[in-house]
Design a protein around this motif. Structure first.
Motif, PDB file in Angstrom:
ATOM      1  N   TYR A  66       9.965   0.271  -3.937  1.00  0.00           N
ATOM      2  CA  TYR A  66       9.620  -1.151  -4.012  1.00  0.00           C
ATOM      3  C   TYR A  66       8.332  -1.360  -4.802  1.00  0.00           C
ATOM      4  O   TYR A  66       8.180  -2.364  -5.500  1.00  0.00           O
ATOM      5  CB  TYR A  66       9.478  -1.744  -2.602  1.00  0.00           C
ATOM      6  CG  TYR A  66      10.790  -2.146  -1.984  1.00  0.00           C
ATOM      7  CD1 TYR A  66      11.399  -3.354  -2.309  1.00  0.00           C
ATOM      8  CD2 TYR A  66      11.442  -1.312  -1.079  1.00  0.00           C
ATOM      9  CE1 TYR A  66      12.607  -3.729  -1.743  1.00  0.00           C
ATOM     10  CE2 TYR A  66      12.661  -1.675  -0.510  1.00  0.00           C
ATOM     11  CZ  TYR A  66      13.232  -2.886  -0.849  1.00  0.00           C
ATOM     12  OH  TYR A  66      14.440  -3.243  -0.300  1.00  0.00           O
ATOM     13  N   ARG A  67       7.416  -0.433  -4.703  1.00  0.00           N
ATOM     14  CA  ARG A  67       6.160  -0.520  -5.461  1.00  0.00           C
ATOM     15  C   ARG A  67       6.457  -0.481  -6.959  1.00  0.00           C
ATOM     16  O   ARG A  67       5.870  -1.239  -7.743  1.00  0.00           O
ATOM     17  CB  ARG A  67       5.255   0.640  -5.046  1.00  0.00           C
ATOM     18  CG  ARG A  67       3.817   0.590  -5.547  1.00  0.00           C
ATOM     19  CD  ARG A  67       3.046   1.705  -4.877  1.00  0.00           C
ATOM     20  NE  ARG A  67       1.704   1.900  -5.386  1.00  0.00           N
ATOM     21  CZ  ARG A  67       0.615   1.311  -4.914  1.00  0.00           C
ATOM     22  NH1 ARG A  67       0.709   0.438  -3.934  1.00  0.00           N
ATOM     23  NH2 ARG A  67      -0.580   1.569  -5.421  1.00  0.00           N
ATOM     24  N   MET A  68       7.362   0.406  -7.357  1.00  0.00           N
ATOM     25  CA  MET A  68       7.749   0.486  -8.767  1.00  0.00           C
ATOM     26  C   MET A  68       8.473  -0.778  -9.196  1.00  0.00           C
ATOM     27  O   MET A  68       8.237  -1.305 -10.299  1.00  0.00           O
ATOM     28  CB  MET A  68       8.642   1.716  -8.985  1.00  0.00           C
ATOM     29  CG  MET A  68       9.065   1.928 -10.429  1.00  0.00           C
ATOM     30  SD  MET A  68       7.623   2.206 -11.505  1.00  0.00           S
ATOM     31  CE  MET A  68       8.414   2.334 -13.109  1.00  0.00           C
TER      32      MET A  68
ATOM     33  N   GLU B 185      -4.183   1.807 -13.355  1.00  0.00           N
ATOM     34  CA  GLU B 185      -4.453   3.119 -12.767  1.00  0.00           C
ATOM     35  C   GLU B 185      -3.429   3.485 -11.707  1.00  0.00           C
ATOM     36  O   GLU B 185      -3.390   4.625 -11.239  1.00  0.00           O
ATOM     37  CB  GLU B 185      -5.856   3.135 -12.159  1.00  0.00           C
ATOM     38  CG  GLU B 185      -6.970   2.927 -13.188  1.00  0.00           C
ATOM     39  CD  GLU B 185      -8.342   2.976 -12.566  1.00  0.00           C
ATOM     40  OE1 GLU B 185      -8.416   3.090 -11.315  1.00  0.00           O
ATOM     41  OE2 GLU B 185      -9.336   2.908 -13.304  1.00  0.00           O
ATOM     42  N   SER B 186      -2.610   2.510 -11.321  1.00  0.00           N
ATOM     43  CA  SER B 186      -1.576   2.751 -10.316  1.00  0.00           C
ATOM     44  C   SER B 186      -0.493   1.688 -10.486  1.00  0.00           C
ATOM     45  O   SER B 186      -0.564   0.852 -11.385  1.00  0.00           O
ATOM     46  CB  SER B 186      -2.157   2.681  -8.900  1.00  0.00           C
ATOM     47  OG  SER B 186      -2.460   1.330  -8.556  1.00  0.00           O
ATOM     48  N   LEU B 187       0.494   1.713  -9.609  1.00  0.00           N
ATOM     49  CA  LEU B 187       1.578   0.721  -9.636  1.00  0.00           C
ATOM     50  C   LEU B 187       1.286  -0.466  -8.717  1.00  0.00           C
ATOM     51  O   LEU B 187       2.175  -1.269  -8.454  1.00  0.00           O
ATOM     52  CB  LEU B 187       2.900   1.382  -9.204  1.00  0.00           C
ATOM     53  CG  LEU B 187       3.419   2.512 -10.096  1.00  0.00           C
ATOM     54  CD1 LEU B 187       4.641   3.179  -9.452  1.00  0.00           C
ATOM     55  CD2 LEU B 187       3.793   1.981 -11.479  1.00  0.00           C
TER      56      LEU B 187
ATOM     57  N   ALA C 161       0.841  -1.202   0.000  1.00  0.00           N
ATOM     58  CA  ALA C 161       0.000   0.000   0.000  1.00  0.00           C
ATOM     59  C   ALA C 161       0.875   1.250   0.000  1.00  0.00           C
ATOM     60  O   ALA C 161       1.954   1.268   0.603  1.00  0.00           O
ATOM     61  CB  ALA C 161      -0.917   0.006   1.215  1.00  0.00           C
ATOM     62  N   LEU C 162       0.409   2.298  -0.671  1.00  0.00           N
ATOM     63  CA  LEU C 162       1.100   3.583  -0.700  1.00  0.00           C
ATOM     64  C   LEU C 162       0.109   4.670  -0.318  1.00  0.00           C
ATOM     65  O   LEU C 162      -0.998   4.721  -0.852  1.00  0.00           O
ATOM     66  CB  LEU C 162       1.664   3.860  -2.095  1.00  0.00           C
ATOM     67  CG  LEU C 162       2.445   5.169  -2.247  1.00  0.00           C
ATOM     68  CD1 LEU C 162       3.796   5.073  -1.539  1.00  0.00           C
ATOM     69  CD2 LEU C 162       2.658   5.505  -3.726  1.00  0.00           C
TER      70      LEU C 162
ATOM     71  N   GLU D  14      -3.518  12.471   8.282  1.00  0.00           N
ATOM     72  CA  GLU D  14      -4.360  11.300   8.039  1.00  0.00           C
ATOM     73  C   GLU D  14      -3.605  10.228   7.267  1.00  0.00           C
ATOM     74  O   GLU D  14      -3.758   9.028   7.545  1.00  0.00           O
ATOM     75  CB  GLU D  14      -5.632  11.707   7.286  1.00  0.00           C
ATOM     76  CG  GLU D  14      -6.583  12.574   8.099  1.00  0.00           C
ATOM     77  CD  GLU D  14      -6.963  11.926   9.426  1.00  0.00           C
ATOM     78  OE1 GLU D  14      -7.231  10.702   9.444  1.00  0.00           O
ATOM     79  OE2 GLU D  14      -6.999  12.645  10.437  1.00  0.00           O
ATOM     80  N   ASP D  15      -2.774  10.642   6.298  1.00  0.00           N
ATOM     81  CA  ASP D  15      -1.977   9.660   5.557  1.00  0.00           C
ATOM     82  C   ASP D  15      -0.921   9.019   6.457  1.00  0.00           C
ATOM     83  O   ASP D  15      -0.617   7.827   6.327  1.00  0.00           O
ATOM     84  CB  ASP D  15      -1.299  10.321   4.350  1.00  0.00           C
ATOM     85  CG  ASP D  15      -2.234  10.471   3.161  1.00  0.00           C
ATOM     86  OD1 ASP D  15      -3.223   9.719   3.096  1.00  0.00           O
ATOM     87  OD2 ASP D  15      -1.978  11.331   2.298  1.00  0.00           O
ATOM     88  N   VAL D  16      -0.353   9.811   7.357  1.00  0.00           N
ATOM     89  CA  VAL D  16       0.621   9.265   8.307  1.00  0.00           C
ATOM     90  C   VAL D  16      -0.028   8.190   9.165  1.00  0.00           C
ATOM     91  O   VAL D  16       0.529   7.098   9.372  1.00  0.00           O
ATOM     92  CB  VAL D  16       1.207  10.378   9.205  1.00  0.00           C
ATOM     93  CG1 VAL D  16       1.997   9.773  10.364  1.00  0.00           C
ATOM     94  CG2 VAL D  16       2.117  11.290   8.391  1.00  0.00           C
ATOM     95  N   ILE D  17      -1.220   8.480   9.674  1.00  0.00           N
ATOM     96  CA  ILE D  17      -1.925   7.512  10.514  1.00  0.00           C
ATOM     97  C   ILE D  17      -2.228   6.246   9.733  1.00  0.00           C
ATOM     98  O   ILE D  17      -2.007   5.122  10.224  1.00  0.00           O
ATOM     99  CB  ILE D  17      -3.228   8.132  11.059  1.00  0.00           C
ATOM    100  CG1 ILE D  17      -2.902   9.257  12.045  1.00  0.00           C
ATOM    101  CG2 ILE D  17      -4.101   7.072  11.727  1.00  0.00           C
ATOM    102  CD1 ILE D  17      -4.103  10.084  12.473  1.00  0.00           C
ATOM    103  N   SER D  18      -2.714   6.394   8.502  1.00  0.00           N
ATOM    104  CA  SER D  18      -3.050   5.228   7.680  1.00  0.00           C
ATOM    105  C   SER D  18      -1.811   4.396   7.375  1.00  0.00           C
ATOM    106  O   SER D  18      -1.832   3.159   7.449  1.00  0.00           O
ATOM    107  CB  SER D  18      -3.711   5.678   6.375  1.00  0.00           C
ATOM    108  OG  SER D  18      -4.930   6.338   6.623  1.00  0.00           O
ATOM    109  N   ALA D  19      -0.709   5.080   7.024  1.00  0.00           N
ATOM    110  CA  ALA D  19       0.527   4.366   6.685  1.00  0.00           C
ATOM    111  C   ALA D  19       1.112   3.670   7.904  1.00  0.00           C
ATOM    112  O   ALA D  19       1.596   2.536   7.812  1.00  0.00           O
ATOM    113  CB  ALA D  19       1.542   5.340   6.085  1.00  0.00           C
ATOM    114  N   ALA D  20       1.077   4.324   9.056  1.00  0.00           N
ATOM    115  CA  ALA D  20       1.601   3.717  10.278  1.00  0.00           C
ATOM    116  C   ALA D  20       0.773   2.502  10.677  1.00  0.00           C
ATOM    117  O   ALA D  20       1.316   1.472  11.100  1.00  0.00           O
ATOM    118  CB  ALA D  20       1.619   4.747  11.406  1.00  0.00           C
TER     119      ALA D  20
END
Length: 346
Positions: A59-61, A80-82, A20-21, A201-207
């Motif tokens: 790593y996603r790429m 639509e994404s990697l 996930a990114l 919010e992105d920090v919380i989701s990523a963590a």
């Protein structure tokens, strides 16, 4: 090892295991568009603050390219994404460090099991045999350098040589926390991709994704708000007394060049003797304070002071590396750091 330990009770998934990114949609779109074009740059310098997902994007790429080897294939044109599913064969091989088409250069442990402070020239020279071999895998080969900032001078020159004459279907993804300091000769051979700090919010989701924590955890939200858009800083602040340590350090920094001896002793005691999270939190606070001063000052009017401050920071980095590598007492480091900063700010 498949997990990075931030604090004994917080196990963090390595970027090679994270599919996930969060955030960085524009950067991801730029990579995807370049790959579809059939004129993919052979080297990318992915820069930005520490802990915002640069390695995760790299790593996603890598997963996408090694899964979809033909940039003109219909599934690539329709993507639509990697994103590559975690259960995909390539994704599983990469997660287990078993894919023959991917080489990762990162700091490794020495003979005594201590993590080196740099990426060595011998490790970097592995790229020569990696890209020269025909037995492991056909088609694209990807090298991730995490981070290029940690290459020693000989290693940087070794990487430069292969960047100057890149093999066919080679892709270099160079991660950097300080792209401005990367060798100009390396930067000139890379397409640059700048990533910004994440939203709270992105920090919380990523963590939450990286650790399996509950995204609604109040402690996680508090740390994320104080992290300035960095997932790694969020997790560091959650380890032990990270937030309190940061507050105590900030108070001492605000008083410079004056130093409250009692508070300095208390801070030194709070760092303990072997808590790597506490040491990292302390150094992170110092680094951000120095960076703010370097940005805020008028370079023409304050050049001597800026030079002193930059020189002091280099000394602090060396002293901190010695303290961590040899597991030295933290308190003398704290006194040394504030002594140098007080002198530089008078």
């Amino acid at each position: 090892m498949s997990a990075r330990k931030v604090e004994p009770e917080i196990a963090v998934r390595h970027p090679r295991e994270t599919t996930a990114l969060f955030g960085h949609r524009e950067a991801e779109a730029a990579l995807l568009a370049a790959y579809r074009s059939g004129r993919m740059a052979h080297a990318w310098l992915i820069g930005g603050p520490q802990g915002i997902g640069k390695a995760t994007l790299a790593y996603r790429m890598a997963r996408f390219v090694l899964t979809h080897r033909d940039p003109l294939a219909p599934e690539v044109r329709a993507a639509e994404s990697l994103h590559v599913d975690a259960d995909d064969h390539v994704a599983r091989l990469i997660a287990s460090e078993a894919h023959g088409g991917l080489l990762t250069l990162e700091r490794s442990a020495n003979d005594k099991g201590v993590l080196r402070t740099v990426i060595t020239v011998d490790e970097t020279r592995e790229t020569i045999s990696f890209f020269g071999s025909t037995a492991a895998v056909e088609g694209w080969r990807v090298c991730i350098v995490d981070t290029v900032d940690e290459l020693n001078p000989n290693a940087a020159n070794a990487l430069l040589k292969i960047l100057e004459e890149p093999p066919q279907q080679s892709l270099f993804l160079l991660v950097s926390h300080a792209p401005a300091r990367v060798l100009a000769t390396i930067k000139s051979r890379c397409r640059r991709l700048a990533l910004r700090a994440l939203s709270t919010e992105d920090v919380i989701s990523a963590a939450a994704e990286a650790t399996g924590m509950d995204g609604g955890d109040p402690a996680l939200r508090e740390a994320a708000k104080a992290s300035e858009g960095s997932v790694s800083r969020t997790l560091m602040l959650m380890g032990g007394d990270g937030l309190q340590l940061q507050t105590r350090t900030a108070a001492l920094l605000a008083g410079l060049p004056r130093i409250d001896a009692g508070e300095l002793h208390a801070l030194g005691d709070a760092l303990g003797t072997s808590d790597r999270v506490a040491l990292a939190s302390f150094l992170d606070s110092i680094e951000r304070w120095v960076a703010e001063r370097l940005r805020a000052q008028d370079p023409n009017a304050e050049l001597p002071r800026l030079a002193r401050l930059a020189e002091v920071w280099e000394k602090i980095v060396r002293a901190a590396r010695d303290t961590e590598s040899y597991n030295l007492e933290r308190k003398p480091l704290v006194f040394s750091v504030f002594g140098m900063l007080a002198e530089a700010t008078r």
